[in-house]
Design a protein around this motif. Structure first.
Motif, mmCIF file in Angstrom:
data_model
loop_
_atom_site.group_PDB
_atom_site.id
_atom_site.type_symbol
_atom_site.label_atom_id
_atom_site.label_comp_id
_atom_site.label_asym_id
_atom_site.label_seq_id
_atom_site.Cartn_x
_atom_site.Cartn_y
_atom_site.Cartn_z
ATOM 1 N N GLN A 151 0.830 -1.204 0.000
ATOM 2 C CA GLN A 151 0.000 0.000 0.000
ATOM 3 C C GLN A 151 0.866 1.256 0.000
ATOM 4 O O GLN A 151 1.866 1.322 0.722
ATOM 5 C CB GLN A 151 -0.928 0.005 1.219
ATOM 6 N N ILE A 153 0.210 4.274 1.176
ATOM 7 C CA ILE A 153 0.076 5.073 2.395
ATOM 8 C C ILE A 153 0.357 4.194 3.609
ATOM 9 O O ILE A 153 -0.242 3.129 3.769
ATOM 10 C CB ILE A 153 -1.335 5.682 2.514
ATOM 11 N N LYS A 154 1.273 4.630 4.455
ATOM 12 C CA LYS A 154 1.646 3.872 5.649
ATOM 13 C C LYS A 154 1.248 4.685 6.887
ATOM 14 O O LYS A 154 2.071 5.342 7.516
ATOM 15 C CB LYS A 154 3.161 3.613 5.659
ATOM 16 N N ASP A 155 -0.043 4.681 7.230
ATOM 17 C CA ASP A 155 -0.478 5.372 8.434
ATOM 18 C C ASP A 155 -0.262 4.484 9.643
ATOM 19 O O ASP A 155 0.222 3.337 9.542
ATOM 20 C CB ASP A 155 -1.946 5.791 8.316
ATOM 21 N N LYS A 156 -0.595 4.996 10.831
ATOM 22 C CA LYS A 156 -0.345 4.288 12.077
ATOM 23 C C LYS A 156 -1.103 2.958 12.129
ATOM 24 O O LYS A 156 -0.571 1.929 12.547
ATOM 25 C CB LYS A 156 -0.758 5.168 13.257
ATOM 26 N N GLU A 157 -2.343 2.990 11.681
ATOM 27 C CA GLU A 157 -3.168 1.785 11.714
ATOM 28 C C GLU A 157 -2.592 0.694 10.816
ATOM 29 O O GLU A 157 -2.577 -0.488 11.179
ATOM 30 C CB GLU A 157 -4.588 2.135 11.269
ATOM 31 N N LEU A 158 -2.110 1.075 9.643
ATOM 32 C CA LEU A 158 -1.522 0.107 8.714
ATOM 33 C C LEU A 158 -0.228 -0.468 9.274
ATOM 34 O O LEU A 158 0.039 -1.670 9.135
ATOM 35 C CB LEU A 158 -1.266 0.767 7.365
ATOM 36 N N LYS A 159 0.577 0.381 9.906
ATOM 37 C CA LYS A 159 1.826 -0.092 10.501
ATOM 38 C C LYS A 159 1.557 -1.105 11.612
ATOM 39 O O LYS A 159 2.283 -2.091 11.758
ATOM 40 C CB LYS A 159 2.632 1.086 11.039
#
Length: 232
Positions: A151, A153-159
């Protein structure tokens, strides 16, 4: 006998049969080159199929299994090999050394399980969870991680999701290792029994090889025993 050797044996027998049938039909029966070729090809297919079925029955009897049991295990092995290839396909889809090592370890363990079951199909029953669920779970987790890491976009939730998936993959390796230990348990037990038997045989041999006292030694001991009495 290995699968390739069985293949060579089947076609090594079927090919001479076809080669002999064609001239007999073409020159002897005079049914034409097309009909002779068709019948000869049919004899090749029929003989090869018959030999294959004989080999299959022979293998199932050798492992003390029914044909249906043996066929089911062969299907499961074939499917497992395909899934392992899918796992291998994820090697280079993400640039992560730790992820690469996890996938490589799962592939290595899975291949060992498949190899041992292929050599002794009865060990399939020791690793049924591997074939029915654990390998599927490993593949699903790998595909999920590959999808997430790709993906943009690597936001906090994805991390967090990526880290959880990595942790689960680590746990999955432990599950696969347990499956492998179960498959190897019979081999380990057999090896232990063989070692115990070898040790018993060696101890028995050593006991029999001990030198027996000679008559001269016995007489010398008797004379030594008499000396204190005579000295009185």
């Amino acid at each position: 006998m290995k699968p390739f050797e069985k293949f060579i044996m089947r076609h090594g027998i079927s090919l001479p049969i076809m080669t002999a049938v064609f001239p007999v039909l073409y020159l002897g029966a005079e049914i034409g080159i097309i009909a002779s070729g068709a019948v000869a090809a049919g004899s090749y297919i029929a003989s090869s199929s018959t030999i294959k079925q004989f080999q299959f029955s022979s293998d199932s009897k050798r492992f003390h299994m029914t044909r249906s049991e043996y066929k089911h295990i062969r299907i499961q092995l074939k499917e497992a090999k395909a899934k392992i290839k899918q796992l291998q396909g994820h090697y280079y889809r993400v640039r992560s050394i730790s992820y690469y090592k996890q996938i490589r370890e799962m592939v290595r363990i899975s291949q060992k399980i498949v190899t041992h079951v292929q050599q002794n199909p009865r060990q399939f029953y020791l690793a049924e969870p591997f074939f029915y669920s654990h390998l599927d779970s490993a593949l699903e987790l790998t595909e999920k991680y590959t999808l997430l890491v790709g993906q943009p976009i690597k936001d906090k939730e994805l991390k967090i999701a990526l880290q959880d998936t990595r942790d689960t993959l680590g746990s999955m390796i432990g599950v696969l290792e347990t499956d492998l230990k179960k498959v190897l348990s019979t081999d380990v037990e057999q090896l232990r029994m063989e070692l115990e038997y070898a040790q018993m045989t060696l101890e028995k041999h050593n006991t029999q090889a001990l030198p027996m006292p000679t008559q001269t030694d016995s007489e010398g001991d008797m004379e030594n025993d008499r000396k204190p009495i005579n000295s009185k």
